[in-house]
Design a protein around this motif. Sequence first.
Motif, PDB file in Angstrom:
ATOM      1  N   ASN A 166      11.214 140.473 -19.927  1.00  0.00           N
ATOM      2  CA  ASN A 166      12.501 141.015 -19.475  1.00  0.00           C
ATOM      3  C   ASN A 166      13.680 140.337 -20.169  1.00  0.00           C
ATOM      4  OD1 ASN A 166      11.524 142.968 -17.446  1.00  0.00           O
ATOM      5  ND2 ASN A 166      10.716 141.120 -16.498  1.00  0.00           N
TER       6      ASN A 166
ATOM      7  N   ASP B 257      10.895 144.090 -21.923  1.00  0.00           N
ATOM      8  CA  ASP B 257      10.539 144.180 -20.513  1.00  0.00           C
ATOM      9  C   ASP B 257       9.187 143.487 -20.312  1.00  0.00           C
ATOM     10  OD1 ASP B 257       8.895 146.295 -21.603  1.00  0.00           O
ATOM     11  OD2 ASP B 257      10.480 147.724 -21.144  1.00  0.00           O
ATOM     12  N   PHE B 258       8.139 144.247 -20.047  1.00  0.00           N
ATOM     13  CA  PHE B 258       6.812 143.669 -19.836  1.00  0.00           C
ATOM     14  C   PHE B 258       5.861 144.096 -20.948  1.00  0.00           C
ATOM     15  CE2 PHE B 258       8.318 143.726 -15.373  1.00  0.00           C
ATOM     16  CZ  PHE B 258       8.095 142.393 -15.058  1.00  0.00           C
TER      17      PHE B 258
ATOM     18  N   GLY C 189       4.892 147.829 -19.105  1.00  0.00           N
ATOM     19  CA  GLY C 189       6.138 147.761 -19.869  1.00  0.00           C
ATOM     20  C   GLY C 189       6.013 148.450 -21.216  1.00  0.00           C
ATOM     21  N   SER C 190       7.059 148.327 -22.000  1.00  0.00           N
ATOM     22  CA  SER C 190       7.054 148.946 -23.346  1.00  0.00           C
ATOM     23  C   SER C 190       6.318 148.080 -24.354  1.00  0.00           C
ATOM     24  CB  SER C 190       8.508 149.147 -23.813  1.00  0.00           C
ATOM     25  OG  SER C 190       9.123 147.894 -24.078  1.00  0.00           O
TER      26      SER C 190
END
Length: 142
Positions: free
Chosen positions: A111, A128-129, A135-136
């Motif tokens: 993040n 992000d994750f 996440g991406s």
Amino acid sequence: MADKHTGKCFCGAVEIEVSGAPEAMGYCHCSSCRSWSAGPVNAFTLWKPDAVKVTKGKEFIGKFMKTPVSDRQYCTKCGGHVMTDHPPLGLTDVYAATLPSLGFKPGVHVNYAETVLRMKDGLPKLKDFPKEFGGSGESVPE
């Protein structure tokens, strides 16, 4: 690294033990973790749930679940933060500061798009994750 590490809340009413090695260690920069930890970044250690056990004061554990991803746990006597269960991920985050004997070796920042504290340490910075956690998986510059 030792096979077991112990930790406790701020007042010592709740004690925990982790065994084995963490699945991952790193830093989270999301606004929820920053607010919960009262700091600009949160240092995490992720464990399989069966590697984490409360050895004292289970009756003093309070919970707050802002989202289905994070079941945050704290001591109801002192308010000290202890850990966060992440049910959809199958992992438990025991805050790095809660485990003083664990050699903290972070491997990633998650993040980082939300950071308020730039950290130039050469570790991967994820927007992000990781993809494995929904996440991406996209990296962002340090």
